[in-house]
Design a protein around this motif. Sequence first.
Motif, PDB file in Angstrom:
ATOM      1  N   MET A   1       0.913  19.410  48.446  1.00 49.95           N
ATOM      2  CA  MET A   1       0.097  20.579  47.040  1.00 49.95           C
ATOM      3  C   MET A   1       0.015  21.131  46.936  1.00 49.95           C
ATOM      4  O   MET A   1      -1.207  21.311  47.833  1.00 49.95           O
ATOM      5  CB  MET A   1      -0.496  19.011  46.609  1.00 49.95           C
ATOM      6  N   HIS A   2       0.096  21.945  46.344  1.00 49.64           N
ATOM      7  CA  HIS A   2      -0.650  23.757  46.656  1.00 49.64           C
ATOM      8  C   HIS A   2      -1.593  23.610  45.144  1.00 49.64           C
ATOM      9  O   HIS A   2      -1.178  23.710  43.933  1.00 49.64           O
ATOM     10  CB  HIS A   2       0.498  24.591  46.459  1.00 49.64           C
ATOM     11  N   ILE A   3      -2.832  24.332  45.552  1.00 49.18           N
ATOM     12  CA  ILE A   3      -4.075  23.894  45.159  1.00 49.18           C
ATOM     13  C   ILE A   3      -4.284  25.465  44.586  1.00 49.18           C
ATOM     14  O   ILE A   3      -4.677  26.293  46.002  1.00 49.18           O
ATOM     15  CB  ILE A   3      -4.809  22.715  44.739  1.00 49.18           C
ATOM     16  N   LEU A   4      -4.545  25.893  44.009  1.00 49.85           N
ATOM     17  CA  LEU A   4      -5.052  27.599  43.836  1.00 49.85           C
ATOM     18  C   LEU A   4      -6.339  27.642  42.998  1.00 49.85           C
ATOM     19  O   LEU A   4      -6.740  26.941  41.868  1.00 49.85           O
ATOM     20  CB  LEU A   4      -4.130  28.410  42.648  1.00 49.85           C
ATOM     21  N   VAL A   5      -7.515  28.232  43.380  1.00 46.69           N
ATOM     22  CA  VAL A   5      -9.002  27.984  43.192  1.00 46.69           C
ATOM     23  C   VAL A   5      -9.165  29.425  42.798  1.00 46.69           C
ATOM     24  O   VAL A   5      -9.047  30.611  43.921  1.00 46.69           O
ATOM     25  CB  VAL A   5     -10.105  27.521  44.106  1.00 46.69           C
ATOM     26  N   THR A   6      -9.268  29.428  41.195  1.00 43.17           N
ATOM     27  CA  THR A   6      -9.731  31.403  40.533  1.00 43.17           C
ATOM     28  C   THR A   6     -11.131  31.186  40.695  1.00 43.17           C
ATOM     29  O   THR A   6     -11.760  29.802  40.528  1.00 43.17           O
ATOM     30  CB  THR A   6      -9.405  31.657  39.437  1.00 43.17           C
TER      31      THR A   6
ATOM     32  N   ASP B   1      -6.297  34.142  52.675  1.00 50.92           N
ATOM     33  CA  ASP B   1      -5.597  33.444  51.346  1.00 50.92           C
ATOM     34  C   ASP B   1      -6.309  33.332  50.396  1.00 50.92           C
ATOM     35  O   ASP B   1      -6.325  32.901  49.122  1.00 50.92           O
ATOM     36  CB  ASP B   1      -4.956  31.667  52.133  1.00 50.92           C
ATOM     37  N   ILE B   2      -6.902  34.843  50.295  1.00 50.38           N
ATOM     38  CA  ILE B   2      -8.738  34.164  48.512  1.00 50.38           C
ATOM     39  C   ILE B   2      -7.556  36.404  48.245  1.00 50.38           C
ATOM     40  O   ILE B   2      -7.891  36.581  49.441  1.00 50.38           O
ATOM     41  CB  ILE B   2      -9.458  34.683  48.937  1.00 50.38           C
ATOM     42  N   HIS B   3      -7.174  36.076  47.182  1.00 48.33           N
ATOM     43  CA  HIS B   3      -6.484  37.959  46.862  1.00 48.33           C
ATOM     44  C   HIS B   3      -7.050  37.800  45.584  1.00 48.33           C
ATOM     45  O   HIS B   3      -8.317  37.227  44.669  1.00 48.33           O
ATOM     46  CB  HIS B   3      -5.428  37.623  46.579  1.00 48.33           C
ATOM     47  N   VAL B   4      -7.235  39.347  45.543  1.00 44.40           N
ATOM     48  CA  VAL B   4      -7.967  40.241  44.747  1.00 44.40           C
ATOM     49  C   VAL B   4      -7.624  40.146  42.883  1.00 44.40           C
ATOM     50  O   VAL B   4      -6.338  40.538  42.981  1.00 44.40           O
ATOM     51  CB  VAL B   4      -8.328  41.577  44.862  1.00 44.40           C
ATOM     52  N   ALA B   5      -7.854  39.940  42.265  1.00 50.78           N
ATOM     53  CA  ALA B   5      -7.337  39.626  40.518  1.00 50.78           C
ATOM     54  C   ALA B   5      -8.509  39.147  39.616  1.00 50.78           C
ATOM     55  O   ALA B   5      -8.994  39.017  39.553  1.00 50.78           O
ATOM     56  CB  ALA B   5      -6.639  38.357  40.390  1.00 50.78           C
TER      57      ALA B   5
ATOM     58  N   LYS C   1       1.727  36.660  40.175  1.00 49.62           N
ATOM     59  CA  LYS C   1       2.514  36.798  40.830  1.00 49.62           C
ATOM     60  C   LYS C   1       2.036  35.166  41.891  1.00 49.62           C
ATOM     61  O   LYS C   1       2.922  34.735  42.604  1.00 49.62           O
ATOM     62  CB  LYS C   1       3.098  37.668  42.166  1.00 49.62           C
ATOM     63  N   HIS C   2       1.044  35.222  41.939  1.00 50.27           N
ATOM     64  CA  HIS C   2      -0.316  34.228  42.893  1.00 50.27           C
ATOM     65  C   HIS C   2       0.342  32.627  42.282  1.00 50.27           C
ATOM     66  O   HIS C   2      -0.168  31.884  43.351  1.00 50.27           O
ATOM     67  CB  HIS C   2      -1.517  34.374  43.461  1.00 50.27           C
ATOM     68  N   PHE C   3       0.757  32.385  41.379  1.00 55.02           N
ATOM     69  CA  PHE C   3       0.837  31.430  40.765  1.00 55.02           C
ATOM     70  C   PHE C   3       2.511  30.587  41.163  1.00 55.02           C
ATOM     71  O   PHE C   3       2.673  29.688  41.406  1.00 55.02           O
ATOM     72  CB  PHE C   3       0.963  30.879  39.853  1.00 55.02           C
ATOM     73  N   ASP C   4       2.916  31.793  41.639  1.00 54.93           N
ATOM     74  CA  ASP C   4       4.803  31.035  41.888  1.00 54.93           C
ATOM     75  C   ASP C   4       3.932  29.853  42.650  1.00 54.93           C
ATOM     76  O   ASP C   4       4.003  30.130  44.278  1.00 54.93           O
ATOM     77  CB  ASP C   4       5.103  31.948  42.417  1.00 54.93           C
ATOM     78  N   GLY C   5       5.103  28.877  42.883  1.00 59.21           N
ATOM     79  CA  GLY C   5       5.010  27.739  43.961  1.00 59.21           C
ATOM     80  C   GLY C   5       3.919  27.052  43.855  1.00 59.21           C
ATOM     81  O   GLY C   5       2.677  25.652  44.745  1.00 59.21           O
ATOM     82  N   VAL C   6       2.516  27.370  42.786  1.00 57.66           N
ATOM     83  CA  VAL C   6       1.020  26.534  42.603  1.00 57.66           C
ATOM     84  C   VAL C   6       2.031  24.881  41.724  1.00 57.66           C
ATOM     85  O   VAL C   6       2.227  25.281  41.240  1.00 57.66           O
ATOM     86  CB  VAL C   6       0.034  27.652  41.858  1.00 57.66           C
TER      87      VAL C   6
ATOM     88  N   TYR D   1      -3.243  30.144  31.145  1.00 58.51           N
ATOM     89  CA  TYR D   1      -2.738  29.224  30.572  1.00 58.51           C
ATOM     90  C   TYR D   1      -1.043  30.165  30.785  1.00 58.51           C
ATOM     91  O   TYR D   1       0.312  28.721  31.038  1.00 58.51           O
ATOM     92  CB  TYR D   1      -3.108  28.502  29.094  1.00 58.51           C
ATOM     93  N   HIS D   2      -0.352  30.509  29.889  1.00 57.86           N
ATOM     94  CA  HIS D   2       0.882  30.963  29.859  1.00 57.86           C
ATOM     95  C   HIS D   2       1.111  31.426  30.381  1.00 57.86           C
ATOM     96  O   HIS D   2       2.470  31.228  31.044  1.00 57.86           O
ATOM     97  CB  HIS D   2       0.158  32.485  28.511  1.00 57.86           C
ATOM     98  N   HIS D   3       0.436  31.639  31.624  1.00 59.61           N
ATOM     99  CA  HIS D   3       1.562  32.294  32.746  1.00 59.61           C
ATOM    100  C   HIS D   3       2.101  31.077  33.824  1.00 59.61           C
ATOM    101  O   HIS D   3       2.446  30.780  34.238  1.00 59.61           O
ATOM    102  CB  HIS D   3       0.307  33.542  33.688  1.00 59.61           C
ATOM    103  N   ALA D   4       0.761  30.599  33.971  1.00 55.43           N
ATOM    104  CA  ALA D   4       0.689  29.072  34.368  1.00 55.43           C
ATOM    105  C   ALA D   4       2.627  28.595  34.110  1.00 55.43           C
ATOM    106  O   ALA D   4       3.243  27.890  34.883  1.00 55.43           O
ATOM    107  CB  ALA D   4      -0.563  27.803  34.010  1.00 55.43           C
ATOM    108  N   VAL D   5       2.101  27.737  32.772  1.00 57.23           N
ATOM    109  CA  VAL D   5       3.579  27.647  32.316  1.00 57.23           C
ATOM    110  C   VAL D   5       4.697  28.155  32.391  1.00 57.23           C
ATOM    111  O   VAL D   5       6.208  27.316  32.762  1.00 57.23           O
ATOM    112  CB  VAL D   5       3.307  27.796  30.429  1.00 57.23           C
ATOM    113  N   GLU D   6       5.069  29.581  32.431  1.00 56.52           N
ATOM    114  CA  GLU D   6       5.875  30.591  33.116  1.00 56.52           C
ATOM    115  C   GLU D   6       6.120  30.742  34.460  1.00 56.52           C
ATOM    116  O   GLU D   6       7.658  30.499  34.437  1.00 56.52           O
ATOM    117  CB  GLU D   6       5.207  31.998  32.721  1.00 56.52           C
ATOM    118  N   ARG D   7       5.568  30.261  35.409  1.00 56.56           N
ATOM    119  CA  ARG D   7       5.561  30.400  36.125  1.00 56.56           C
ATOM    120  C   ARG D   7       5.565  28.560  37.117  1.00 56.56           C
ATOM    121  O   ARG D   7       5.728  28.152  38.644  1.00 56.56           O
ATOM    122  CB  ARG D   7       4.650  30.511  37.094  1.00 56.56           C
TER     123      ARG D   7
END
Length: 269
Positions: free
Chosen positions: A1-6, A40-44, A54-59, A90-96
Motif C-alpha cells: 500500500m502507498h500512503i501519501l501524507v500532505t 520522499d517529501i516534495h514541495v506542493a 502527479k505525485h498521486f500516481d500509484g497512491v 478530491y478531484h485529482h485523487a479521483v482522476e489519478r
Amino acid sequence: MHILVTGAGGHLGRKLFDFLAEKDGLTVSGLDIRSVDHPDIHVADFGAEPDWAKHFDGVDVIVHLAGDREPGATWESAIRNNMDATMMLYHHAVERGVRRVVLASSNWLHGNKRFTSETLGKDTAPGPVNAYGMSKLFCERTGEYFARQKGLEVICLRIGWTQWTHGNQPGAHMAMGRWGQEMWLSDRDFLHGVDVAATAPNIDFAVLNLMSDNPGMRWDISDTKSLLGYSPQDGAKAQVGVIISLKSCIKKVATVGIPQFFERHFSDW
C-alpha cells in the motif's frame, strides 16, 4: 500500500510520516508547502496550479493534513488553503485512481457548543464560529459528495488537540479550560487513529471524532472504535480549578451572554 501524507513537514504530518515509514509493507511519500529535507517529501502549494497532482500516481490513500490550521485564519486563507485546495485534491485523487482520502477535520465545527452540555457526535448539528471551522465543514460536505458521486472513499477525522508544547502532555496549562482539556489527543492515539483510518475496510464515507479516551469528555468516540477498530491507549480527566472556572465564566459571558442580551432586548431596533 502507498500512503501519501500532505503537510508532511508539519507538526502532525512529520510525526505521521515517520511513523508510517517504519511500518512493513507500506510505501510512504509526502507533500508540503515548504521544502523538507527528505527525498520522499516534495514541495506542493495546494492553493496553486495542480502540478502536485502527479505525485498521486500509484497512491492508494492520501492523508490530508495540509492547510491553514489556525482558528484565527482569515476568510481569504481559509478559502484558498482549505476549501479550494481540498476540493481540488478530491478531484485529482479521483482522476489519478486514489482509493481513499483521510481528511483532517476539526472540532471547530462545533465551536458554538463550547458552553453547552451537549454530547458531540457525528449527527450533532454543526455550528462553526469562525472561517476555519466553516472551511472544515465545507471539506467534509464536499468529501461526502465525492464519496457518493465519484466513488472516492472519504473518512473525516475531527482531530482533537495535539499540542506543540509541553510534550503534548495534558493538564491545566491547556487553553480553553475544560473544553480544551477534554479534546486532548495523545501522540500515540493520533498515530494509531490515522493508521486505522487509512486501512479500515468497507467504509465509503464517515465523519468521526478522534480524541484520547478522556474521562467525562463530551466527544463521542464510539463510532470511531467500532468502524475503524480505534483503541485509544491514553486519556486524562480535565483539571478545572478556580482560576480556569473563572476564566471560562468570563468567556461565556463575553461570547454567549452579552450577544444574547443584545439580541433579546435590541433586536427590533
